[in-house]
Design an enzyme around this catalytic site. Structure first.
Site, PDB file in Angstrom:
ATOM      1  N   ARG A  44       0.858  -1.192   0.000  1.00 12.36           N
ATOM      2  CA  ARG A  44       0.000   0.000   0.000  1.00 12.36           C
ATOM      3  C   ARG A  44       0.888   1.234   0.000  1.00 12.36           C
ATOM      4  O   ARG A  44       2.098   1.143   0.123  1.00 12.36           O
ATOM      5  CB  ARG A  44      -1.001   0.006   1.178  1.00 12.36           C
ATOM      6  CG  ARG A  44      -0.574  -0.594   2.446  1.00 12.36           C
ATOM      7  CD  ARG A  44       0.131   0.253   3.481  1.00 12.36           C
ATOM      8  NE  ARG A  44      -0.093   1.654   3.414  1.00 12.36           N
ATOM      9  CZ  ARG A  44       0.879   2.539   3.552  1.00 12.36           C
ATOM     10  NH1 ARG A  44       2.143   2.147   3.730  1.00 12.36           N
ATOM     11  NH2 ARG A  44       0.643   3.817   3.509  1.00 12.36           N
ATOM     12  N   ALA A  46       0.777   5.089  -2.251  1.00 12.47           N
ATOM     13  CA  ALA A  46       0.619   5.353  -3.687  1.00 12.47           C
ATOM     14  C   ALA A  46       1.813   4.905  -4.556  1.00 12.47           C
ATOM     15  O   ALA A  46       1.619   4.137  -5.510  1.00 12.47           O
ATOM     16  CB  ALA A  46       0.307   6.837  -3.893  1.00 12.47           C
ATOM     17  N   ARG A  87      -7.581  -0.503  -6.931  1.00 17.05           N
ATOM     18  CA  ARG A  87      -7.890   0.601  -6.017  1.00 17.05           C
ATOM     19  C   ARG A  87      -8.097   1.878  -6.848  1.00 17.05           C
ATOM     20  O   ARG A  87      -7.354   2.118  -7.798  1.00 17.05           O
ATOM     21  CB  ARG A  87      -6.758   0.807  -4.986  1.00 17.05           C
ATOM     22  CG  ARG A  87      -6.588  -0.383  -4.044  1.00 17.05           C
ATOM     23  CD  ARG A  87      -5.680  -0.059  -2.875  1.00 17.05           C
ATOM     24  NE  ARG A  87      -6.352   0.787  -1.900  1.00 17.05           N
ATOM     25  CZ  ARG A  87      -5.710   1.367  -0.862  1.00 17.05           C
ATOM     26  NH1 ARG A  87      -4.407   1.185  -0.717  1.00 17.05           N
ATOM     27  NH2 ARG A  87      -6.368   2.125   0.000  1.00 17.05           N
ATOM     28  N   GLN A 192      -2.321   2.467   9.807  1.00 17.59           N
ATOM     29  CA  GLN A 192      -1.012   2.576   9.141  1.00 17.59           C
ATOM     30  C   GLN A 192      -0.029   3.404   9.971  1.00 17.59           C
ATOM     31  O   GLN A 192       1.184   3.175   9.908  1.00 17.59           O
ATOM     32  CB  GLN A 192      -1.162   3.236   7.760  1.00 17.59           C
ATOM     33  CG  GLN A 192      -1.857   2.386   6.724  1.00 17.59           C
ATOM     34  CD  GLN A 192      -3.336   2.673   6.648  1.00 17.59           C
ATOM     35  OE1 GLN A 192      -3.957   3.053   7.641  1.00 17.59           O
ATOM     36  NE2 GLN A 192      -3.924   2.481   5.488  1.00 17.59           N
ATOM     37  N   ASP A 233      -2.270  10.795  -2.310  1.00 20.55           N
ATOM     38  CA  ASP A 233      -2.652   9.741  -3.258  1.00 20.55           C
ATOM     39  C   ASP A 233      -3.000  10.319  -4.619  1.00 20.55           C
ATOM     40  O   ASP A 233      -2.874   9.656  -5.637  1.00 20.55           O
ATOM     41  CB  ASP A 233      -3.812   8.922  -2.704  1.00 20.55           C
ATOM     42  CG  ASP A 233      -3.313   8.064  -1.550  1.00 20.55           C
ATOM     43  OD1 ASP A 233      -3.254   8.579  -0.420  1.00 20.55           O
ATOM     44  OD2 ASP A 233      -2.917   6.916  -1.808  1.00 20.55           O
ATOM     45  N   LYS A 244      -4.882   9.911   3.006  1.00 22.18           N
ATOM     46  CA  LYS A 244      -5.557   9.032   3.981  1.00 22.18           C
ATOM     47  C   LYS A 244      -6.607   9.789   4.794  1.00 22.18           C
ATOM     48  O   LYS A 244      -6.395  10.925   5.208  1.00 22.18           O
ATOM     49  CB  LYS A 244      -4.482   8.422   4.890  1.00 22.18           C
ATOM     50  CG  LYS A 244      -4.972   7.478   5.958  1.00 22.18           C
ATOM     51  CD  LYS A 244      -5.877   6.375   5.437  1.00 22.18           C
ATOM     52  CE  LYS A 244      -5.265   5.548   4.338  1.00 22.18           C
ATOM     53  NZ  LYS A 244      -6.292   4.671   3.669  1.00 22.18           N
TER      54      LYS A 244
HETATM   55  O1  MRU Z   1      -4.704   3.143   2.001  1.00 23.27           O
HETATM   56  P1  MRU Z   1      -3.229   3.389   1.926  1.00 23.27           P
HETATM   57  O2  MRU Z   1      -2.472   2.875   3.094  1.00 23.27           O
HETATM   58  O3  MRU Z   1      -2.641   2.926   0.597  1.00 23.27           O
HETATM   59  O4  MRU Z   1      -3.104   4.982   1.940  1.00 23.27           O
HETATM   60  C1  MRU Z   1      -1.832   5.545   1.830  1.00 23.27           C
HETATM   61  C2  MRU Z   1      -1.785   7.011   1.986  1.00 23.27           C
HETATM   62  O5  MRU Z   1      -2.786   7.674   2.119  1.00 23.27           O
HETATM   63  C3  MRU Z   1      -0.423   7.639   1.877  1.00 23.27           C
HETATM   64  O6  MRU Z   1      -0.350   8.791   2.644  1.00 23.27           O
HETATM   65  C4  MRU Z   1      -0.129   8.000   0.413  1.00 23.27           C
HETATM   66  O7  MRU Z   1      -0.390   6.931  -0.435  1.00 23.27           O
HETATM   67  C5  MRU Z   1       1.266   8.451   0.223  1.00 23.27           C
HETATM   68  S1  MRU Z   1       2.468   7.133   0.347  1.00 23.27           S
HETATM   69  C6  MRU Z   1       3.977   7.819   0.019  1.00 23.27           C
END
Ligand code: MRU
Length: 344
Positions: A44, A46, A87, A192, A233, A244
């Site tokens: 997970r 981005a 996703r 996370q 993202d 997030k």
């Molecule tokens: O649902 P996730 O854990 O994939 O969400 C991740 C995030 O929101 C991160 O902050 C984002 O992807 C940046 S990762 C460098």
């Protein structure tokens, strides 16, 4: 510790669902494994999603049993669409898949195309490490020794090729002997922040304090938080940023406390085709993520709303930190200029 790694017959990923209890690597042997690993958040973040999908598409293509280029392209498009359905919010997924498809547009044979796909996916990962380091250097220029900085989710090394985006300045500060104190929001529903950021930063020797999400305001006030830094993202053309769930709330709090609020992300997260945050698709996930923690039910079986992301309006963002530098406000005008050199 690599979040994802290419091997000729499979891909390995660090299983982020097993952390922090277990450091476990999983072998993804086919496109279904890759799709499943992304959907179930075993991989997970981005950029890591983009890298994994790119490797997944390259892996799938190796098994196409055709010498006909038109048939090859049709199969590739089919598999691209399948991986793209994993996703919806992080644009890096689509960016990486489309980059792979484009890389073989002019291939003269199926064999050449198969090799090119592997090469392109490896390039994405190599570039991401450099990009994250640059983001970290720029971000670090905003902070001072001793600063207390809040973050949410995990925008760290394990969400990218290395260093992370929002966590890159913490890793680089450590390398340079500068002390930054991280305040990590636990990030319900799937934690996370608690499971990944607290683990990643403490493993790296960065001073990290874990708080629950509802402690953010009190922590900003009592601990004199100097800045908030988050990943992204998808950043729309006007600077509105999906990240997030909980990020939007932090931005409102930061504004109330007059604390700078920074978004750190690579150019691959900026989506100029998406005009504003209202056009960003927000993923909604299973109700069990809210009614359960670690597989244990903590709520009755009631209705649940579980958006995985929210959108922070651009007015609340002090600066967007990319590998090309930092832009402060007027994002609609300034974001396209970041791509000028890339497009030239
Ligand atoms: O649902 P996730 O854990 O994939 O969400 C991740 C995030 O929101 C991160 O902050 C984002 O992807 C940046 S990762 C460098």
């Amino acid at each position: 510790m690599k979040s994802v790694q290419w091997h000729d017959t499979h891909i390995t990923i660090l299983n982020q669902q097993a952390l922090p209890h277990k450091t476990e690597y999983l072998e993804l042997k086919n496109i279904k494994d890759v799709w499943d690993a992304i959907v179930t958040l075993k991989v997970r973040g981005a950029p890591a999603i983009g890298m994994t999908a790119a490797y997944g598409l390259a892996l799938a293509a190796q098994s196409y049993e055709t010498d006909d280029l038109a048939t090859f392209h049709a199969q590739l498009k089919h598999d691209r669409d399948y991986l793209a359905s994993s996703r919806p919010t992080a644009v890096n997924l689509f960016w990486a898949l489309d980059r792979l498809v484009k890389s073989v547009a002019n291939a003269t044979s199926v064999n050449e195309a198969k090799t090119t796909l592997i090469h392109e996916a490896i390039c994405i990962q190599i570039e991401d490490e450099d990009v994250c380091r640059r983001i970290g250097e720029h971000a670090l220029s905003l902070f001072q020794d001793g600063d207390r900085i809040m973050t949410i989710c995990n925008a760290g090394a394990i969400a990218t090729a290395r260093y992370g985006t929002a966590l890159a300045p913490f890793h680089l500060a450590k390398e340079k002997g500068i002390t930054l104190h991280a305040y990590a929001c636990e990030t319900r529903p799937v934690l996370q922040g608690a499971r990944l950021t607290a683990w990643e930063l403490s493993e790296a020797g960065v001073d990290v304090t874990l708080i629950t999400d509802n402690m953010a305001a009190q922590t900003m006030k009592a601990k004199h938080i100097s800045a908030v830094i988050v990943g992204a993202d998808r950043i729309a053309a006007n600077g509105d940023t999906a990240n997030k769930i909980g990020t939007f709330g932090l931005a409102i709090l930061a504004k109330a406390f007059n604390i700078p609020f920074y978004v750190a992300a690579p150019l691959s997260t900026i989506d100029l085709q998406t005009k504003t945050g209202d056009d960003i698709p927000i993923e909604e996930r299973a109700k069990e993520e809210v009614t359960h923690i670690g597989g244990v039910r903590i709520a009755p079986d009631v209705n649940v709303y579980n958006p995985a992301f929210d959108v922070t309006p651009h007015e609340l963002i002090t600066g967007i930190i990319t590998e090309k530098g930092i832009i402060f406000g007027d994002y609609e005008t300034k974001l396209p200029t970041l791509f000028e050199e890339v497009l030239a």
